[in-house]
Motif scaffolding. Structure first.
Motif, short mmCIF file in Angstrom:
data_model
loop_
_atom_site.label_atom_id
_atom_site.label_comp_id
_atom_site.label_asym_id
_atom_site.label_seq_id
_atom_site.Cartn_x
_atom_site.Cartn_y
_atom_site.Cartn_z
N MET A 189 -26.66 2.01 1.44
CA MET A 189 -25.81 2.43 2.54
C MET A 189 -24.39 2.67 2.00
SD MET A 189 -25.04 0.33 6.01
CE MET A 189 -24.90 1.25 7.47
N GLN A 190 -23.86 3.83 2.25
CA GLN A 190 -22.51 4.18 1.81
C GLN A 190 -21.47 3.50 2.69
OE1 GLN A 190 -21.47 5.69 -0.75
NE2 GLN A 190 -23.29 6.67 -1.54
N PRO A 191 -20.38 3.00 2.08
CA PRO A 191 -19.32 2.40 2.90
C PRO A 191 -18.65 3.43 3.80
CG PRO A 191 -18.65 2.51 0.59
CD PRO A 191 -20.07 3.00 0.67
N GLN A 192 -18.29 3.02 4.99
CA GLN A 192 -17.56 3.88 5.92
C GLN A 192 -16.07 3.82 5.60
OE1 GLN A 192 -18.72 5.72 8.68
NE2 GLN A 192 -20.78 5.40 7.90
N HIS A 193 -15.42 4.94 5.54
CA HIS A 193 -13.99 4.98 5.25
C HIS A 193 -13.25 5.76 6.32
CE1 HIS A 193 -14.37 3.38 1.20
NE2 HIS A 193 -15.32 4.26 0.95
N HIS A 194 -12.08 5.30 6.62
CA HIS A 194 -11.15 6.06 7.43
C HIS A 194 -10.10 6.56 6.45
CE1 HIS A 194 -12.90 4.57 11.13
NE2 HIS A 194 -12.92 3.38 10.58
N GLU A 195 -9.81 7.83 6.47
CA GLU A 195 -8.87 8.38 5.51
C GLU A 195 -7.64 8.93 6.20
OE1 GLU A 195 -10.77 11.29 3.05
OE2 GLU A 195 -11.99 9.80 2.03
N ILE A 196 -6.52 8.81 5.50
CA ILE A 196 -5.27 9.44 5.91
C ILE A 196 -4.70 10.16 4.71
CG2 ILE A 196 -4.77 7.71 7.70
CD1 ILE A 196 -2.67 6.54 5.72
N GLU A 197 -3.86 11.14 4.96
CA GLU A 197 -3.19 11.82 3.86
C GLU A 197 -1.93 11.06 3.50
OE1 GLU A 197 -2.82 16.23 3.71
OE2 GLU A 197 -0.67 15.78 3.72
N VAL A 198 -1.75 10.81 2.20
CA VAL A 198 -0.54 10.18 1.69
C VAL A 198 -0.01 11.07 0.58
CG1 VAL A 198 0.45 8.15 0.55
CG2 VAL A 198 -1.38 7.86 2.26
N ARG A 199 1.18 11.61 0.80
CA ARG A 199 1.82 12.44 -0.22
C ARG A 199 2.51 11.51 -1.21
NH1 ARG A 199 4.93 17.40 2.34
NH2 ARG A 199 5.34 17.53 0.12
N ILE B 237 6.79 5.81 -8.34
CA ILE B 237 6.30 6.68 -7.26
C ILE B 237 7.03 6.41 -5.96
CG2 ILE B 237 3.99 6.94 -8.26
CD1 ILE B 237 2.99 4.98 -6.08
N ALA B 238 7.06 7.43 -5.12
CA ALA B 238 7.52 7.34 -3.74
C ALA B 238 6.41 7.99 -2.91
CB ALA B 238 8.84 8.06 -3.54
N ILE B 239 6.30 7.58 -1.64
CA ILE B 239 5.20 8.10 -0.81
C ILE B 239 5.68 8.57 0.56
CG2 ILE B 239 3.45 6.67 -1.93
CD1 ILE B 239 3.53 4.83 0.55
N GLU B 240 4.86 9.41 1.16
CA GLU B 240 5.04 9.83 2.54
C GLU B 240 3.68 9.67 3.22
OE1 GLU B 240 5.88 13.85 5.16
OE2 GLU B 240 6.65 13.74 3.11
N ILE B 241 3.61 8.77 4.19
CA ILE B 241 2.35 8.48 4.88
C ILE B 241 2.17 9.49 6.00
CG2 ILE B 241 1.07 6.74 6.19
CD1 ILE B 241 2.86 4.63 4.70
N GLY B 242 1.04 10.18 5.99
CA GLY B 242 0.82 11.29 6.92
C GLY B 242 0.08 10.91 8.19
N ALA B 243 0.23 9.68 8.66
CA ALA B 243 -0.44 9.28 9.90
C ALA B 243 0.50 8.38 10.69
CB ALA B 243 -1.73 8.55 9.60
#
Length: 165
Positions: free
Chosen positions: A1-11, A69-75
């Protein structure tokens, strides 16, 4: 069984092209989950500017380790949380000094991992070492409502140790 993932975009902005521990010869960047079921992304020490590309943290001391690194969370409603790597903390005594670091969604500066040496021996981190893990989790913004009273509970104001050992 494959794990379920919730994804968001992170720049991700790589702040130091030269000597970046995430850089690969092919021109792409290795800032990913270690396995398909890994919850966090490994953060690496970016120490290219230091002599010897290493730093030693004495027992009981802290060190603000740059990651490059620096990030921008897209959610909306999601923040970054910097946790200790369990093996590094359990085996070497190097932990995130404040317990968990919070990367607010509007922060655009370099992610710095404040490391604390909880061991009895000096610990050295090298450029490119995996030093912490970054997870993206939902949060709730509080709407503060001043009140003269709070509801009653079985616990009430019982504090540390009030239920026994």
């Amino acid at each position: 069984m494959q794990p379920q993932h919730h994804e968001i975009e992170v720049r991700v902005r790589f702040l130091r092209e030269e000597g970046c521990p995430y850089a690969q010869a092919a021109g792409w960047y290795d800032l990913n989950h270690a396995t398909s079921a890994s919850a966090g992304v490994d953060l690496k020490a970016c120490l290219a500017d230091l002599p010897g590309k290493a730093v030693t943290i004495e027992p009981g001391q802290r060190y603000p380790a740059p990651t490059g690194i620096a990030i921008e969370i897209g959610a909306p409603g999601v923040a970054g949380f910097v946790f200790s790597r369990s093996g590094l903390g359990a085996k070497k005594g190097l932990t995130v000094s404040q317990g968990v670091g919070v990367i607010d969604p509007d922060y655009r500066g370099e992610i710095i991992c404040s490391l604390l040496n909880t061991s009895d021996e000096p610990r050295t981190i090298q450029h490119g070492d995996r030093i912490a893990q970054l997870l993206f989790l939902p949060y709730f913004a509080a709407r503060i409502v001043p009140s003269e009273t709070l509801s009653d509970t079985d616990r009430g104001a019982g504090g540390f140790g009030h239920t026994g050992v």
